[in-house]
Write an enzyme that holds these catalytic residues in place. Sequence first.
Site, short mmCIF file in Angstrom:
data_model
loop_
_atom_site.label_atom_id
_atom_site.label_comp_id
_atom_site.label_asym_id
_atom_site.label_seq_id
_atom_site.Cartn_x
_atom_site.Cartn_y
_atom_site.Cartn_z
CG ASP A 1 46.87 18.74 33.25
OD1 ASP A 1 45.92 19.67 33.12
OD2 ASP A 1 46.90 17.56 32.83
CB THR B 1 45.33 18.98 25.75
OG1 THR B 1 45.97 18.33 26.80
CG2 THR B 1 43.84 19.31 25.83
NE ARG C 1 37.60 13.58 26.31
CZ ARG C 1 37.66 12.28 27.13
NH1 ARG C 1 37.28 11.23 26.65
NH2 ARG C 1 38.04 12.48 28.37
#
Length: 666
Positions: free
Chosen positions: A424, A648, A295
């Site tokens: 994931d 991601t 982020r």
Amino acid sequence: MYPPTTKDFVSLTLSERDPRTYNNGKQWRRQSCWRKWKRLSRLQRCLILMVLPLMVICWMVAYPGTLAGHWRGLSNRAVDEESDTGHDHLAKPLIPGVIAEPPKQNAPVLPEAPPMRRPFPKRGPPALQNRAQKRANASDSQAEGEKPAVKSGEQGEGKKPLVSWRGAIIEADQVSETRPPLPQKEQDSKADGVPVNAADSTPQKPAPNRPEAVIEAFRHAWRGYKEFAWGHDELKPVSKSYGEWFNLGLTLIDALDTMWIMGLKEEFEEAKTWVATELSFSKNVDVNLFESTIRILGGLLSTYHLTGDALFLDKAKDIGSRLMPAFRTPSKIPYSDVNIGKGTAHAPRWTSDSTVAEVTSIQLEFRELSRLTQDPRYRDAVDEVMKHVHKLEGKHDGLVPMFINTNSGQFTHLGVYTLGARADSYYEYLLKQWVQGGKQESELLEDYLKSMEGVKKNLLRKSSPSGLTFVGELSHGHFSPKMDHLVCFLPGTLALGAHNGLPVEHMELAQQLMETCYQMYAQMETGLSPEIVHFNMEAPEGRDVEVKLADRHNLLRPETVESLFYLYRFTQDKKYQDWGWEIFQSFNKYTRVPSGGYTSISNVRDPEYPNPRDKMESFFLGETLKYFYLLFSDDPELISLDKYVFNTEAHVLPIWPPAPAPAPAV
């Protein structure tokens, strides 16, 4: 001699049996009134008998309309009840609380009036494919033509309807179309602004400008963040407050490159000023290595590449260097938490494990930081992790367990394999590192291809009755038809691999999984996907997707929109844009808060009461709305997938140019 005794009172005894005794009874009162009447003179009695009838006649003359209208109404009602079928008096009986009599058998049947148009459609956005399927666990639907009761917060006719959930007023319609759902046979053939029937002369509303609608949604969310949570991590839109995680302005940093891509220069400049004057990483605070990397570090690097402003690169260097203590472990597998002020790191208090996804999904960002700063320590640290995992025992056909120990460097909790939470993005970053590095690192490609074969062999199944292809989980040899919404990153990743020369079967599988992820939205009453679904594999009837009560929340996640973006870019099939538009409208219908912002919800199966959670995750601005905007744009050069790779968290990083060929020996 004594005088006689003198009494100064009189004693009187009355018998209760004497009928003349007063006891306030009705008989006594009647006798008293008759006695008074008899005492009147004959003239007085005659006058009274003449005046009373005269008063009655005067009252009837003064109010003729009231009685006449009442009598006429009774008469007409009697006639109507004898001749009509009874539609009206069945719906509104003469006497409240009494059920009207059923219509007579020989009465003529009149056509029913068209149903009232609902101001807030029960099933969310129109034209959702397969929404007409029977729902075994659906909420009770309203009867056809039944007018819903006005709820708290709804406006009158001609005004925008609102829906209230425990005091939280959510806009029922914003940018969305408000027409009722089309018949199923028309849903597949109707496009925005194009009549289904060519002979239909009814003027059609022009197709909405979808990119502009997304920009408006971003501005609405940003307005709530700016007013109620400026400089804080997350907005709580319902309570008009904020929440902190790292106290580093996560939402603002996550949204920087989104604003630049959308051309929101004024909002961008406000945020840039905050970064320049207020953002400081010199704080005694524990942050999660993975979340801070994708982020904050990713957001700053992406904004630097888009703008060329050195401010963002300087901030990226600062946070990157402060995260490096996480790699000081015996195994070189990083700890999950770092104190960026003290320069210390540690595992969670309850375990010495890190999740595999967290330690293998920080590579794109640290590798790029090394390339920009010419400092190899960032790339060396994350490359060491990938090399270690590449040769580690405990995989199953390329599939990795969910946990890895920071002391021993070994996989833990063996036997459980999933493409959902905690594993994931390992698979995503295998491919994207290979793409980022110019397709030179064969170990990464080898691990990716092997893992996709493991998915097809162990985790791929089809649902019943529709035959949807889905990815389940494997636990100690037992297959579970459980699929996280997080798994919906996979269609986009498979499509990206096929675009970069991997087998065409990957694109075919991507398209099949994309249909499944769309149906996870379309088969819900709100048109929004739950966090986790379970697929039906046995019953030949019913619905393909089942949702447990604890899994019905929606966190405004981006994965399905992300994959729709990739599939549209590579196929140019408009259906992916249309699916995305339906999902976007559902977000507007059920999660938009009028005062600014969007909220996650707790129940996607209940459009009447989805129960807002009062939290807007930073990735809604950083990922979800960004992917919506890119999906609806028809400009292939807007963040070209031949020039950039997305991390991601949807932050863009450049694909490295090929290394120059070595000079020939002289």
